[in-house]
Design a protein around this motif. Sequence first.
Motif, short mmCIF file in Angstrom:
data_model
loop_
_atom_site.label_atom_id
_atom_site.label_comp_id
_atom_site.label_asym_id
_atom_site.label_seq_id
_atom_site.Cartn_x
_atom_site.Cartn_y
_atom_site.Cartn_z
N GLY A 55 45.09 28.01 27.89
CA GLY A 55 46.11 28.93 27.38
C GLY A 55 47.16 29.25 28.42
O GLY A 55 47.31 28.54 29.42
N VAL A 56 47.85 30.35 28.16
CA VAL A 56 49.02 30.68 28.98
C VAL A 56 48.64 30.87 30.45
O VAL A 56 49.43 30.59 31.35
CB VAL A 56 49.74 31.92 28.40
CG1 VAL A 56 48.87 33.16 28.50
CG2 VAL A 56 51.08 32.14 29.07
N ARG A 57 47.42 31.33 30.71
CA ARG A 57 47.00 31.52 32.10
C ARG A 57 46.90 30.20 32.85
O ARG A 57 46.87 30.19 34.08
CB ARG A 57 45.65 32.22 32.13
CG ARG A 57 45.67 33.61 31.52
CD ARG A 57 44.27 34.09 31.20
NE ARG A 57 43.48 34.36 32.39
CZ ARG A 57 42.16 34.49 32.38
NH1 ARG A 57 41.48 34.35 31.26
NH2 ARG A 57 41.51 34.76 33.50
N ASP A 58 46.80 29.12 32.10
CA ASP A 58 46.59 27.81 32.73
C ASP A 58 47.88 27.04 32.96
O ASP A 58 47.86 25.93 33.48
CB ASP A 58 45.64 26.98 31.86
CG ASP A 58 44.34 27.70 31.63
OD1 ASP A 58 43.60 27.90 32.62
OD2 ASP A 58 44.06 28.12 30.50
#
Lengths: 270, 316
Positions: free
Chosen positions: A174-177
């Motif tokens: 997701g966005v954290r990645d």
Amino acid sequence: MATTQTESTPTTYPTASGGTLASTVPVGAVYAEGSPLHWGASLVEGAVVLDEEVAPNAPWSAVVKEGHILTIVDVGGNQSGDCLLYDADDPEERYSVPDTLAWQGNAYVRTGTVLRSNEGRPLMTVVANEIDRQDTIGGACGKESNTLRYGHHVMFHHGCRENFLAEAGRRGLGVRDIVSNLNWFMNVPVEADGALGIVDGMSAPGRRVAVRAETDVLVMVSNCPQMNNPCNDFNPTPLRMIVVDPQGAGSPASPVAGRLGSATTPKDAA
Amino acid sequence: MTTAEEPTATAPHDQDPTGQPSGDVTAQDVTGRLSAGVRDLHQTDSVRSAQDDARAQGGQASEWMPYLPASGSPHCPPGVDPATLVWAETVAPGGYTHKVLARGTRLRFDDPTGDACAHLLLFNALEPAERINVADTQKIPWQAYLGESHPLLSGDGRVLAVITGDSSGRHDAFCGTTTDAWNERKYGDARPHGPSPSGRGLFLKAAAKHGLSRRDLPPSLSFFQGVRVEADGALAWRGSAGPGTHVELVAEMPLLVLVANVAHPLDPRPGYVVGPLRVHAWRSAATGPDDPRFTATPELHRAYLNTVDYCEARGL
């Protein structure tokens, strides 16, 4: 695609299944009729384990096994392949721009560059490269950051950040990645006073880069939809991704053996 | 353990549970610190005596510590009303710190010895998935080198903070911070409690205290140790501008700030040389439409419009 759309007259677009559709949705351009396309071939000998087309504007991902070599073909020339890498078994270990740059003491990616993770470990190595240098400073375009560079009127444009998020979602990420990335076939010089920007590319139809996986690597690519800077000559074109096992029997890949379902089918493919 | 007799004798880093210094001390040092003479000065044979012994150690000062309340800082920046300070701390060499700051807070780093290196990560404190994006921070302003008025941008088209003052000019947005692999190769040790901690190791600890993990750590910035890109792309170390420089930021959004004060990856010195880093923050105002900076460039103007839009909708 014009940057503004003030009327609701439908435009005819080619569809993924090969048909046409009249639609009022402003979608990214498909490359112009008659664009020179060179589909290339693998840069290294070996058994072909994967051979896929990435449609203009589309995301793509695959796991490249340790020791296998991915050739990316810039089919239409100067088409930025925004790229992120992850340890396939532990995606929290992923490509790191600063570690890659600091370990090699240089700001540009060339043959021999080791693409390192946030732990400093090698994920992939550039084993062959047909343009002077590749970029890993410029990062990706995105709907929001495009508003800073070009104006709020481009907010509706699709961007690489959106492609990364879509493809990451398919892989359980997701966005954290999503972190700073590589840009195959893009040219971002840093001048003496620190000025930098995306300038005319040094690539051409059929130019290639080959990277060897040093561990099992998830490779995620956004075939850049950017229509506001010269990274793709305002004409997004396909990329071809060929993975070979250099230990396997076989010859350099020739025809496009398999295509992504979402890809448009170019009439003048080899 | 820190004793009344040796208020600053121990390493600034964390220690292992035995209380023995785990850094670069010799066996002789360890023997000396555990000698019967020193031990006998502490009466801990009952709970009450242990309590008295512990309490007797309070109220001391060290070179590296937070000043509480912040208004009591002995290093309040010039021109700042101490009553407005919300954060005052001297970060140890090889140490780290972290804080959540309100929108409009001014944040100042001071390098008193010329050997600090402030590695920095910024997050939107309300939604940490929005965080510093080094590529956008270099690309959008068309400038790779950090300096006065440089915006520190998130990947979501907003200004997390802007540099409002810089007397150093020696900063880096290319090399990030150090990893364990890098420091183990360069110094032979990267443990957070050892003599040559990696920046990433310290960031991980600071992040964990806010529920974040390694997925949440993007490339970072660093202040006070400069790097320049040469014509062939080579990254050239320029080092420090010398002692006594500072960098000042203003928080344009609510910020989670992570700071690691560790040797720069390209520092060519064979030893691990880091100086103390002073951090001060005080209440102020975010950059408003009347400030010339708000409209200084088209890119910055739109970034501020995006930021104000977000903050107003959030009621900030």
